[in-house]
Design a protein around this motif. Structure first.
Motif, short mmCIF file in Angstrom:
data_model
loop_
_atom_site.label_atom_id
_atom_site.label_comp_id
_atom_site.label_asym_id
_atom_site.label_seq_id
_atom_site.Cartn_x
_atom_site.Cartn_y
_atom_site.Cartn_z
N THR A 51 0.77 -1.16 0.11
CA THR A 51 0.03 -0.06 -0.18
C THR A 51 0.87 1.22 -0.06
N CYS A 52 0.86 1.86 -1.02
CA CYS A 52 1.43 3.28 -1.01
C CYS A 52 0.48 4.56 -0.69
N TYR A 53 1.28 5.64 -0.16
CA TYR A 53 0.38 6.79 0.18
C TYR A 53 1.11 7.93 -0.49
N ALA A 54 0.34 8.60 -1.21
CA ALA A 54 0.95 9.82 -2.02
C ALA A 54 1.18 10.94 -1.09
N LEU A 55 2.51 11.28 -1.45
CA LEU A 55 2.93 12.68 -0.55
C LEU A 55 3.16 14.00 -1.79
N ARG A 56 2.51 14.70 -1.57
CA ARG A 56 2.37 15.77 -2.58
C ARG A 56 2.47 17.12 -2.23
N MET A 184 5.64 8.97 -3.38
CA MET A 184 4.95 8.12 -2.55
C MET A 184 5.75 7.29 -1.52
N ILE A 185 5.12 6.82 -0.37
CA ILE A 185 5.79 6.35 0.84
C ILE A 185 5.08 4.94 0.97
N CYS A 186 5.94 3.94 1.36
CA CYS A 186 5.51 2.60 1.43
C CYS A 186 6.42 2.00 2.37
N TRP A 187 6.03 0.65 2.77
CA TRP A 187 6.79 -0.30 3.72
C TRP A 187 6.93 -1.41 3.26
N ILE A 188 8.28 -1.89 3.14
CA ILE A 188 8.77 -3.41 2.53
C ILE A 188 9.12 -4.23 3.97
N ASP A 189 8.73 -5.43 3.51
CA ASP A 189 9.34 -6.42 4.61
C ASP A 189 10.60 -6.55 4.36
N GLY A 190 11.45 -6.94 5.59
CA GLY A 190 12.80 -7.20 5.64
C GLY A 190 13.42 -8.17 4.63
N GLU A 191 12.87 -9.02 4.48
CA GLU A 191 13.61 -10.16 3.55
C GLU A 191 13.41 -9.64 2.14
N ASP A 192 12.74 -8.59 1.96
CA ASP A 192 12.68 -8.06 0.51
C ASP A 192 13.42 -6.97 0.07
N ILE A 193 13.91 -6.18 1.29
CA ILE A 193 14.57 -4.93 1.03
C ILE A 193 15.92 -4.85 0.11
N SER A 194 16.58 -6.02 0.13
CA SER A 194 17.71 -5.96 -0.59
C SER A 194 17.47 -5.76 -2.06
N ARG A 195 16.36 -5.78 -2.50
CA ARG A 195 15.98 -5.61 -4.08
C ARG A 195 15.56 -4.17 -4.43
N TYR A 196 15.89 -3.24 -3.36
CA TYR A 196 15.80 -1.87 -3.49
C TYR A 196 17.06 -1.12 -3.20
N GLN A 197 17.46 0.03 -3.74
CA GLN A 197 18.76 0.78 -3.54
C GLN A 197 18.33 2.02 -3.76
N VAL A 198 18.69 3.07 -3.00
CA VAL A 198 18.74 4.38 -3.39
C VAL A 198 19.44 4.92 -4.67
N GLY A 199 18.74 5.65 -5.30
CA GLY A 199 18.98 5.83 -6.83
C GLY A 199 18.53 5.07 -7.91
N ALA A 200 18.03 3.74 -7.47
CA ALA A 200 17.53 2.77 -8.57
C ALA A 200 16.00 3.16 -8.81
N ASP A 201 15.59 2.65 -9.94
CA ASP A 201 14.04 2.81 -10.73
C ASP A 201 13.54 1.43 -10.10
N VAL A 202 12.11 1.81 -9.73
CA VAL A 202 11.32 0.92 -9.55
C VAL A 202 9.98 1.37 -10.39
N THR A 203 9.41 0.27 -10.98
CA THR A 203 7.98 0.30 -11.50
C THR A 203 6.76 0.28 -10.76
N VAL A 204 5.78 1.19 -10.68
CA VAL A 204 4.67 1.23 -9.79
C VAL A 204 3.50 0.82 -10.80
N ARG A 205 2.89 -0.36 -10.45
CA ARG A 205 1.90 -0.73 -11.50
C ARG A 205 0.44 -0.61 -10.62
N PHE A 206 -0.31 0.18 -10.95
CA PHE A 206 -1.67 0.70 -10.21
C PHE A 206 -2.49 -0.60 -10.42
#
Length: 340
Positions: A51-56, A184-206
């Motif tokens: 679940t993501c929350y929009a920050l505007r 947007m702000i969201c929360w990721i489980d600890g075992e999955d965080i290794s897939r995310y890095q500052v500066g890297a792109d992610v695709t959000v599918r609504f």
């Protein structure tokens, strides 16, 4: 022909046949006895449901008095400074300050953050919207460190369409949100965080078949209990940009086409990662691979050739190569070692 000579010829033929079996048939039989698998082309998709929350950066405007309103701008319209957004006609009636107005809960959350002066014309550029929840000053990128998952969930599902023709004093009317850079702000489980890095792109599918995917950049990562908090930023268009606060989405970190290999078939040799490919002779040969992405169980790799860190072209696996399922083969099994 003397019998003894004929016998020698028969023995010679038998010896040749035996030699052929030893050098050709037996290795092939051994290779077939060794568990192998054929690698194929496919797609590797790695995603997290969150679940993501929009920050505007948005400003809410409220009625300076009771009156009537006619909106001149459609929802989601991009407007410039000075654009006439509505026509307001004050009723000039005295309003009981204790009277509960329409959308009182939103007005209470806004407090003194709503603007009640010069409301008919836009005093900033952005996207026009009548969807408001009163948390516009809370859900901002600047407030990232203060927002917790528990607090965000408390504010979930509060957004409403406040559009109305007759309004009370202090009633929220509309907002203007900056889409040039939104978060947007969201929360990721600890075992999955290794897939995310500052500066890297992610695709959000609504969760909307009509909406295009939006590319975000990971701007910040912060640990929060057993989870990790992400701040995502984007300047891309999303049709319902200003209408939502919270949405269930898919965060896609890997979506790659290529040769897919089960991780348990990978091994290392001389510090390089690869697989053992069965040659036409039946012998296994170590072949280096280049990983393009992984989900922790499978890896998508380059095909045919790639360039290593030194800029050298390396021949690698091909579609339908047969590889060993048990890659713990020592150098004695490697045809390269045999050739030496």
């Amino acid at each position: 022909m003397p019998k003894i000579k004929r016998k020698q010829i028969v023995i010679l033929i038998l010896a040749i046949l035996i030699l052929y079996v030893v050098t050709e048939a037996i290795p092939g039989f051994v290779s077939k006895a060794t568990p192998t698998t054929t690698i194929e082309y496919g797609n590797l998709l790695v995603e997290d449901d969150v679940t993501c929350y929009a920050l505007r950066d948005e400003t809410v405007y409220a009625a300076p008095s009771a009156g009537s309103v006619k909106y001149n701008i459609d929802e989601g319209t991009q407007i410039k400074v000075g654009k006439e957004v509505l026509t307001f006609q004050s009723s000039k009636s005295d309003t009981d300050p204790e009277k509960e107005i329409k959308f009182q809960d939103i007005a209470d959350r806004l407090g003194d953050k709503a603007v009640s002066e010069n409301i008919t014309k836009a005093n900033r550029k952005g996207v026009f919207s009548t969807y408001i929840d009163g948390y516009e000053s809370y859900f901002t990128a600047e407030n990232f460190d203060k927002i917790t998952e528990a607090k965000a969930m408390e504010r979930k599902g509060k957004i409403e369409d406040v559009k109305s023709s007759d309004v009370d004093k202090g009633q929220p009317l509309y907002k203007i949100a900056d889409q040039s850079q939104w978060h947007m702000i969201c929360w990721i489980d600890g075992e999955d965080i290794s897939r995310y890095q500052v500066g890297a792109d992610v695709t959000v599918r609504f969760d909307d078949e009509r909406a295009d995917d939006v590319v975000f950049t990971v701007e910040k990562i912060s640990e929060e209990g057993e989870k990790w908090k992400l701040l995502l930023s984007s300047n891309r268009y999303y049709k319902d940009f200003a209408k939502f606060r919270d949405l269930d989405v898919k965060l896609i970190t890997t979506d790659i086409d290529g040769i897919i290999i089960d991780n348990k078939y990978l091994t290392t040799k001389d510090g390089k990662t690869g697989v053992y490919v069965v040659q036409t002779t039946g012998d296994p040969k170590f072949v280096q691979i280049k990983a393009l992405g992984t989900d922790g169980e499978k890896t998508v790799v380059s095909e045919n050739t790639f360039y290593d860190e030194e800029g050298q072209m390396v021949e690698t696996v091909k579609v339908y190569d047969e590889i060993l399922k048990n890659p713990e083969a020592d150098d004695s099994k490697d045809s390269d070692s045999k050739s030496k």
